[in-house]
Design an enzyme around this catalytic site. Structure first.
Site, PDB file in Angstrom:
ATOM      1  CD  GLU A 171     -13.053  12.381 -13.435  1.00 23.31           C
ATOM      2  OE1 GLU A 171     -12.096  11.750 -13.091  1.00 23.31           O
ATOM      3  OE2 GLU A 171     -13.433  13.510 -13.249  1.00 23.31           O
ATOM      4  N   GLY A 230     -10.373  16.498 -25.623  1.00 24.35           N
ATOM      5  CA  GLY A 230     -11.341  15.550 -26.778  1.00 24.35           C
ATOM      6  C   GLY A 230     -12.683  15.376 -26.215  1.00 24.35           C
ATOM      7  N   GLY A 252     -21.425  17.579 -14.481  1.00 27.35           N
ATOM      8  CA  GLY A 252     -19.997  17.050 -15.081  1.00 27.35           C
ATOM      9  C   GLY A 252     -20.238  15.520 -15.213  1.00 27.35           C
TER      10      GLY A 252
HETATM   11 MO1  MOS Z   1      -9.748  13.159 -14.305  1.00 23.65          MO
HETATM   12  S1  MOS Z   1      -8.861  11.516 -13.608  1.00 23.65           S
HETATM   13  O1  MOS Z   1      -9.662  14.138 -12.858  1.00 23.65           O
HETATM   14  O2  MOS Z   1      -8.959  13.636 -15.629  1.00 23.65           O
END
Ligand code: MOS
Length: 746
Positions: free
Chosen positions: A707, A465, A704
């Site tokens: 997160e 997603g 990246g």
């Molecule tokens: Mo992330 S918590 O490594 O999907």
């Protein structure tokens, strides 16, 4: 060939809408629970209603007699499952190692004890409710307050934090607690398993078809070529869908027994019990400083709960050693076992609760010192990674703080508590820093440049997603000049070349080198045919003197327009496709990490409004600046950071899975009682990417961003709460009750 990363025609770096978007918004994208197969059966698990003890009996008579029921699986008839050899992402990985029904011991509330297989979901649900279980109940422990089970493990140490703390003129010693949080992606976990007498096919909700493939082969005792895992679209995962959970094995056992495809959709309630959660963390932070704000020591001792049978560690201290300059530092961890399902990675595992603690402590220290919290961080910016002595591959935290402060108007902040007001509300302003390691895993990809002028790229990764389909198309477009709409992307099938897990914010950085390799190999084939094939205008040229750009073959010394479309070369050579394969290596033991410290950084500035008269707390403004390397698709990237901030508002103010100490059950196991932040809780978000390419990490300079945005935001919000109210909340989430009593909430 175009030159990365800067080309006038660049498709990388352009805010590109997702290429699969139309399929999703029109309802044509097939998610796992949408999969329909001929003769499909439906399975519904029966869950334990105790948290500790033994299953002594199962009365199945009523369930088995109900219409439409085919079978009830239990320990006596489930068939064999095996345990995996060890946890390796490239081989097999689980957070709950015990296969379902392996023994009769109950270790958490909701543990699967039986599985009903029926013609319809309704029949299976009704029969599951009719199964009667008998138990020998033992005491359970689901308390939030934690004591370490074993001696703590030292994870990072330099100097002598203990004695530096004793000697320091200014000290802070505070303990921060974050609660159990549950992943609540819109899409429920699901598995459609089909055993055809020879092989298994799984339609899965997974962030890693490759890891699922290896894990399922091992746990089912099958050669890998007899197991196929397919996941074309995912309605998010947030880490909860990284690894195989017991329901997938139960779906496998159900199709193994019946020989018919079986669909098992995990309910929202089971999402709170059986497929992981972020554990409770309890983190003691000790900071000491000179009066000018220079840190003399940092100590971070944390523990998290884990399940009875597994050792999940929430690595709260992972980014702590690289964040600030200090000669003395110590990070330690410990575990405390509880009768809960295994915890698992949840978006930003470790750093997210970890930075709530560290950044809250930095804000408290700034207040003690009377130094502006942004200034305090600037005064402690390290020149190298002091935990290893390695240089940073690319670190722009100072610029994140300065840019954010400027965009937010931070210089207007008055220090005194409750001193800022607007429209009858008290304002609070707070700041928090975020960081996340740059990771990359092994990846392989194949590219075809086809006779009709189109391209096809395949990779056994998945799009959860976040925009992976689009990034892969962008990479091929960037390198060849073939327009995006003529590039077909296939992902989400373990039959494709092995791709990386969509986790650790690593998928993009992992696929970049493999895709570029593959497309360049395909281009090379086209150019060598251009230099040799009979009718080619370039026949006899040195292939190295030719270029492929704007989807045309031309002499390097001349413009693309002087050449011919590549499909003409394909026709002259009677070729259907020029194919190229690429691969790249990575992993947690990436050798690059022996030479560079590779992290992303960022800063959040939050404003809250507080109206004590009506006990209303709102987050009214967030400014975020992210240093995530080069952003390949700023539109998808912004979406990641904005989503993380929304989740961060939830973490700060709402999210808390509550275990009932009497039954051991997570009792707010639904979306009415477990509150996640919604659009109504979310103000305008101002997200800026610094966009410095990290070319040490890969050619495009991308790190990246999935997160990092969730780290640090809760600390910024709780600091803003303190600024408005004078109350330091050291236990998340902030409760209105905390703010109505005059004490400091702990
Ligand atoms: Mo992330 S918590 O490594 O999907």
């Amino acid at each position: 060939m175009s030159t990365l990363p800067d080309s006038a025609l660049s498709v990388l770096g352009r805010p590109q809408a997702r290429i699969e978007g139309p399929l999703k918004v029109s309802g044509r994208a097939m998610y796992t629970a949408d999969v329909e197969l001929p003769d499909l059966l439906h399975a519904v698990p029966v869950c334990s209603t105790i948290a500790s003890g033994r299953l002594t009996s199962l009365d199945l008579a009523a369930a088995e007699a109900m219409p439409g029921v085919h079978a009830v699986l239990h320990r006596g008839n489930v068939g064999p499952f095996y345990r995996i050899a060890g946890n390796e992402i490239d081989v097999g990985y689980v957070d709950e190692a015990r296969p379902p029904f392996e023994d009769d011991v109950i270790r958490y509330y909701g543990q699967y004890i039986a599985l009903v297989i029926a013609d319809t979901f309704e029949a299976a649900s009704a029969a599951a409710a009719a199964v009667k279980a008998g138990y020998d109940t033992a005491p359970h422990d689901v308390r939030d307050a934690l004591q370490p089970d074993d001696a703590p493990t030292v994870e990072s140490e330099r100097g002598d934090a203990g004695s530096a703390f004793e000697r320091a003129p200014v000290k802070l010693d505070a303990t921060y607690v974050t609660p159990t949080e549950t992943h609540n992606p819109i899409e429920l976990h699901a598995s459609v398993a089909h055993w055809d007498g020879d092989s298994y096919t799984f339609y899965e909700t997974t962030q890693s078809i490759a890891t699922h493939h290896g894990t399922l082969a091992q746990m089912l005792g099958m050669p890998k070529e007899k197991v196929r895992v397919i996941s074309h679209y995912l309605g998010s995962g947030f880490g909860g869908k990284l690894w195989v959970w017991p329901h997938t094995l139960l779906a496998a056992a159900a199709t193994r027994l019946t020989g018919r495809p079986v669909k098992l959709v995990v309910s929202r309630r089971m999402m709170f019990q059986n497929v992981g959660h972020r554990p409770v963390t309890q983190q003691r932070v000790r900071l000491s400083a000179e009066r000018d704000g220079r840190l003399t020591s940092l100590r971070h001792d944390y523990l998290n709960h884990t399940s009875i049978a597994d050792k999940y560690q929430e690595s709260c201290g992972e980014v702590t050693p690289v964040l600030y300059s200090t000669p003395n530092l110590r990070v330690s961890s410990a575990l405390a076992r509880r009768h809960v399902g295994s915890p698992t990675s949840m978006r930003g595992p470790g750093a997210v609760p970890g930075l709530y603690a560290i950044e809250s402590a930095m804000n408290e220290l700034a207040y003690e010192l009377g130094i502006d919290p942004v200034e305090l961080r600037l005064r402690n910016e390290p020149g190298v990674d002091e935990s290893t002595g390695l240089p940073f591959s690319s670190r722009h935290l100072v610029e994140c703080l300065q840019t954010g402060a400027e965009r937010f108007g931070w210089s207007q902040r008055s220090r005194e508590i409750g001193s800022m007001r607007r429209d009858g509300s008290t304002l609070g302003w707070g700041v928090g820093v975020c960081a996340w390691p740059g990771l990359r895993f092994s990846a392989a990809a194949d590219v075809d440049l086809r006779a009709d002028g189109s391209a096809r790229i395949v990779c056994g990764t998945q799009d959860i997603g976040t925009g992976t389909y689009t990034i892969l198309a962008q990479l091929v477009a960037e390198e060849t000049g073939i327009p995006l709409e003529r590039i077909e992307v296939r992902l989400g099938d373990s039959a494709l070349p092995r791709g990386p897990v969509s986790g650790g914010s690593a998928a993009t950085a992992s696929v970049v080198p493999a895709v570029l390799d593959a497309v360049r190999a395909a281009v090379k084939t086209v150019l060598s045919r251009a230099a040799t094939v009979e009718e080619s205008p370039f026949r006899g040229a040195d292939a190295d003197s030719l270029a492929f750009s704007r989807a045309r073959v031309h002499r390097k010394s001349e413009t693309p327009e002087s050449g011919i479309p590549f499909e003409r070369i394909m026709a002259m050579a009677r070729m259907y496709a020029a194919s190229g394969s690429g691969s790249a290596h990575g992993g947690f033991d990436d050798p690059l990490k022996k030479r560079y410290s590779i992290f992303s950084y960022g800063a959040h500035f939050a404003e809250i409004t507080w109206q004590p008269e009506i006990a209303q707390l709102r987050v009214s403004r967030v400014v975020t600046v992210i240093d995530g390397g080069r952003i390949l698709n700023p539109r998808a990237g912004r979406n990641q950071i904005e989503g993380a901030i929304v989740m961060g508002i939830g973490m700060a103010l709402f999210e808390h899975t509550v275990y009932d100490e009497r039954s051991g059950a997570p009792i707010n196991s639904n979306l009415a009682d477990y509150i996640v932040a919604s659009t109504a809780d979310t103000p305008e978000l101002d997200v800026t990417f610094l966009d410095y390419p990290d070319t040490v990490f890969n050619e495009t300079g991308a790190r990246g961003i999935g997160e990092i945005g969730l780290a640090g935001i809760a600390a910024a919000i709780t600091d803003a709460v303190h600024h408005a109210t004078g109350v330091r909340v050291r236990r998340l989430p902030v409760m209105i009750e905390d703010l109505l009593s005059p004490r400091t909430a702990v």
